[in-house]
Design an enzyme around this catalytic site. Structure first.
Site, PDB file in Angstrom:
ATOM      1  CG  HIS A   1      -7.560  -6.884  -5.629  1.00 37.17           C
ATOM      2  ND1 HIS A   1      -6.688  -5.615  -5.677  1.00 37.17           N
ATOM      3  CD2 HIS A   1      -6.929  -7.778  -6.641  1.00 37.17           C
ATOM      4  CE1 HIS A   1      -5.777  -5.644  -6.871  1.00 37.17           C
ATOM      5  NE2 HIS A   1      -6.142  -6.898  -7.249  1.00 37.17           N
TER       6      HIS A   1
ATOM      7  NE  ARG B   1      -7.094   5.709   1.675  1.00 37.95           N
ATOM      8  CZ  ARG B   1      -7.404   4.483   1.353  1.00 37.95           C
ATOM      9  NH1 ARG B   1      -8.623   4.364   0.622  1.00 37.95           N
ATOM     10  NH2 ARG B   1      -7.164   3.421   1.790  1.00 37.95           N
ATOM     11  NE  ARG B   2     -11.559   5.076   3.726  1.00 38.99           N
ATOM     12  CZ  ARG B   2     -10.620   4.344   3.858  1.00 38.99           C
ATOM     13  NH1 ARG B   2      -9.695   4.466   4.683  1.00 38.99           N
ATOM     14  NH2 ARG B   2     -10.534   2.992   3.182  1.00 38.99           N
TER      15      ARG B   2
ATOM     16  CG  HIS C   1      -4.105   3.804  -7.622  1.00 37.70           C
ATOM     17  ND1 HIS C   1      -3.494   3.215  -8.589  1.00 37.70           N
ATOM     18  CD2 HIS C   1      -4.636   2.711  -7.267  1.00 37.70           C
ATOM     19  CE1 HIS C   1      -3.607   1.808  -8.856  1.00 37.70           C
ATOM     20  NE2 HIS C   1      -4.380   1.546  -8.052  1.00 37.70           N
ATOM     21  CG  PHE C   2      -8.884   3.594  -5.970  1.00 37.86           C
ATOM     22  CD1 PHE C   2      -9.120   2.412  -6.589  1.00 37.86           C
ATOM     23  CD2 PHE C   2      -8.647   3.619  -4.823  1.00 37.86           C
ATOM     24  CE1 PHE C   2      -9.123   1.295  -6.111  1.00 37.86           C
ATOM     25  CE2 PHE C   2      -8.489   2.287  -4.035  1.00 37.86           C
ATOM     26  CZ  PHE C   2      -8.655   1.375  -4.757  1.00 37.86           C
ATOM     27  CG  HIS C   3     -10.158   9.880  -8.682  1.00 37.54           C
ATOM     28  ND1 HIS C   3     -10.042   9.660  -7.408  1.00 37.54           N
ATOM     29  CD2 HIS C   3     -11.446  10.443  -8.685  1.00 37.54           C
ATOM     30  CE1 HIS C   3     -11.141  10.053  -6.838  1.00 37.54           C
ATOM     31  NE2 HIS C   3     -12.252  10.791  -7.641  1.00 37.54           N
TER      32      HIS C   3
ATOM     33  CE1 TYR D   1      -6.505  -6.586 -12.528  1.00 43.20           C
ATOM     34  CE2 TYR D   1      -7.045  -6.791 -10.371  1.00 43.20           C
ATOM     35  CZ  TYR D   1      -6.038  -6.529 -11.232  1.00 43.20           C
ATOM     36  OH  TYR D   1      -4.617  -6.503 -10.970  1.00 43.20           O
TER      37      TYR D   1
END
Length: 563
Positions: free
Chosen positions: A233, A449-450, A384-386, A237
């Site tokens: 996590h 996913r994956r 979300h990560f993209h 950041y």
């Protein structure tokens, strides 16, 4: 050193150091590896979308999960880490300087990281480490994969130590002055990185390497995942804070303004340090073996990061409005319309900022107990990560590259390259909107996913999934065109643009800003609070995990071997 007197305070404007050719070669070495990684990782991402849509079948016996692992590791770990460290070295060299010894140590960090990257990449390409970027046990990779990862982490620690030494030397020469804002921000980011990466380093050195070498018969899966997400996590950041550095201290200069509040910027980074590390359980909400009370506590701590995020949004838009109104743009949104939208140094990061609005909203859903159960392990999380790292962070990094690369190579950002950059930014945001949007929708429909599967048992749902996977392939193709254009622009800026002097834009404070309190640089206090928060959030649940792990009983301990 120049001194600027105002009615409210005496502002000392720190001297900026010229970047020599030897320093520029160091910074460009890191950035070059980052953009090579962008091309390789982007190609792997394109192949994934084409496979999932049923458009192609991978040739030569290449496995989908091998491609997926390359994509995740090379982009989420290699590209980001190399660019961030190169960028931060440039910021430190410009604001506090770098000595010859420090530069040699920085080169050492580069070579350690590069050797580790090559080792890790070689094992993936040889098909001996198709374990994805999270390398979850019981999936097992070749020992050299884990050793390579360890070297990348150790190399980054060397870079962090160099940064700390740079600030220490500068403070010793300027005992009664606050450190430059960007140097303060780099220090916070590297403190967070080193504390966080202790978790993944412990997992790799204590668990994965002995297990992969055959010295340990079993591996505690929950311990390994807990240590990974203790790191995983704050890794988010570690990606975001360099973008925040550009937003806080560089974008104001580009638009002709000044930093809204030095104190607020420093406080927001301190809060990010506090609330980025002790929250890894919100990635493990569906996993057994962790007391729900501790999951809830870490979810609450996760939401605390909303505070510095909103502080950042307030500060940035205050800077935009103040600058616009000083230039005479009236009305409710006149200042917004007259921002320099045709300057790619502003446009690319600004598009990244705007993308962070839906990205942040998705993050709130991911960290929520009940809503996480709906989207966990679906394509929603990938989307979300993209939106966050692949849009917000990458567009900001692209925006930084338009001025940083020519500054380091002694060339100029020409109007034609600026226009190409604007086209590239638009291509990127359009491609990502299509791809990430379809990922979010497919995730809500339960698409996993994956997974390389484009259909599941001939169900009606599979047809819906396939439609969204075709949309992802279209978006991925547009994004790859954007990658090719960005790589072309980088080569142009590095080698073929006209020679000249490109500015290194660092904004000053507002003239009437209140002095920054001295306690902002009380490192013992901030690190101490961070450690206490980590101990509070992890000590009891970690002891429980170890005490209540029955040997050889899934999902905790799994036998050795490739799964």
């Amino acid at each position: 050193m120049s001194i600027k007197k105002t009615m409210s305070a005496v502002h000392i404007i720190p001297k900026q150091f010229p970047i020599t050719k030897k320093e520029a070669r160091l910074y460009m070495a890191f950035i070059s590896v980052a953009f090579i990684s962008l091309f390789i990782g982007g190609l792997m991402g394109l192949l994934q979308t084409l496979v999932r849509s049923g458009t192609i079948t991978l040739p030569w016996g290449i496995d989908y999960y091998q491609v997926l692992t390359v994509h995740g590791v090379i982009l989420a770990l290699v590209l980001t880490t190399f660019f961030i460290i190169g960028f931060q070295f440039a910021l430190m060299g410009k604001t506090v300087g770098i000595s010859m010894k420090q530069r040699k140590a920085a080169w050492l960090s580069f070579w350690i990281m590069l050797i580790g990257t090559i080792m890790t990449a070689a094992m993936i390409l040889l098909g001996k480490a198709s374990v994805l970027y999270t390398f979850y046990a019981p999936l097992q990779a070749h020992p050299l994969f884990y050793i390579g990862l360890a070297l990348v982490i150790v190399g980054s620690w060397v870079a962090g130590i160099v940064n700390f030494r740079q600030v220490y030397v500068w403070k010793r020469a300027h005992p009664h002055e606050k450190s430059p804002l960007l140097a303060f921000m780099v220090t916070i980011n590297m403190i967070m990185w080193i504390i966080a990466s202790l978790g993944v380093a412990a997992a790799v050195l204590v668990q994965f390497i002995p297990w992969s070498l055959g010295y340990a018969e079993t591996i505690n899966v929950l311990v390994s995942r807990t240590l990974f997400w203790y790191f995983g996590h704050p890794l988010v950041y570690f990606w975001l804070l360099p973008a925040y550095m550009a937003w806080y201290a560089i974008i104001p200069k580009i638009i002709g303004g000044k930093i809204f509040s030095d104190s607020l910027a420093r406080l927001s980074f301190i809060l990010f340090l506090f609330f980025s590390i002790p929250v890894g359980f919100h990635h493990q909400l569906t996993e057994p073996g962790i007391d729900p009370v501790w999951k809830f506590i870490q979810v609450v701590l996760t939401f605390m990061v909303v505070i510095p995020t909103l502080m950042t949004a307030f500060s940035l838009f205050a800077t935009f409005e103040i600058t616009g109104r000083k230039k005479g743009f009236g009305g409710l949104f006149g200042w917004f319309r007259h921002l320099p939208w045709k300057d790619v140094r502003f446009l690319a990061p600004m598009l990244g900022m705007l993308a962070f609005i839906p990205g942040g909203a998705g993050g709130i859903i991911n960290a929520s107990h009940q809503m996480n159960a709906v989207v966990h392990n679906t394509m929603w999380v990938t989307g979300h990560f993209h939106l966050t790292v692949a849009t917000t962070v990458m567009l900001t990094f692209f925006g930084v590259s338009y001025w940083l690369i020519p500054h380091l190579t002694g060339r100029k950002l020409t109007p034609s390259i600026n226009k190409l950059g604007i086209i590239q930014s638009i291509i990127w945001i359009v491609g990502m909107a299509i791809m990430s949007g379809s990922m979010h929708i497919q995730g809500l429909l339960g698409g996993p996913r994956r997974s390389s599967y484009s259909e599941y048992g001939g169900t009606e749902q599979a047809a819906d999934w396939l439609g969204y996977q075709i949309a992802q392939a279209i978006g991925g193709t547009i994004l790859f065109i954007g990658i090719l254009l960005m790589v072309y622009i980088v080569i142009k800026l590095a080698f073929f643009a006209p020679t000249g002097k490109e500015a290194f834009p660092i904004a000053e404070e507002e003239a009437n800003a209140k002095p920054t309190p001295k306690f902002m640089e009380n490192w013992k206090l901030w690190i101490g609070i961070t450690v206490l928060l980590i101990l509070f959030a992890y000590t009891v649940p970690f002891i429980d995990i170890i005490q209540h792990s029955p040997p050889g009983s899934p999902p905790f301990d799994w036998p050795i071997g490739n799964q």
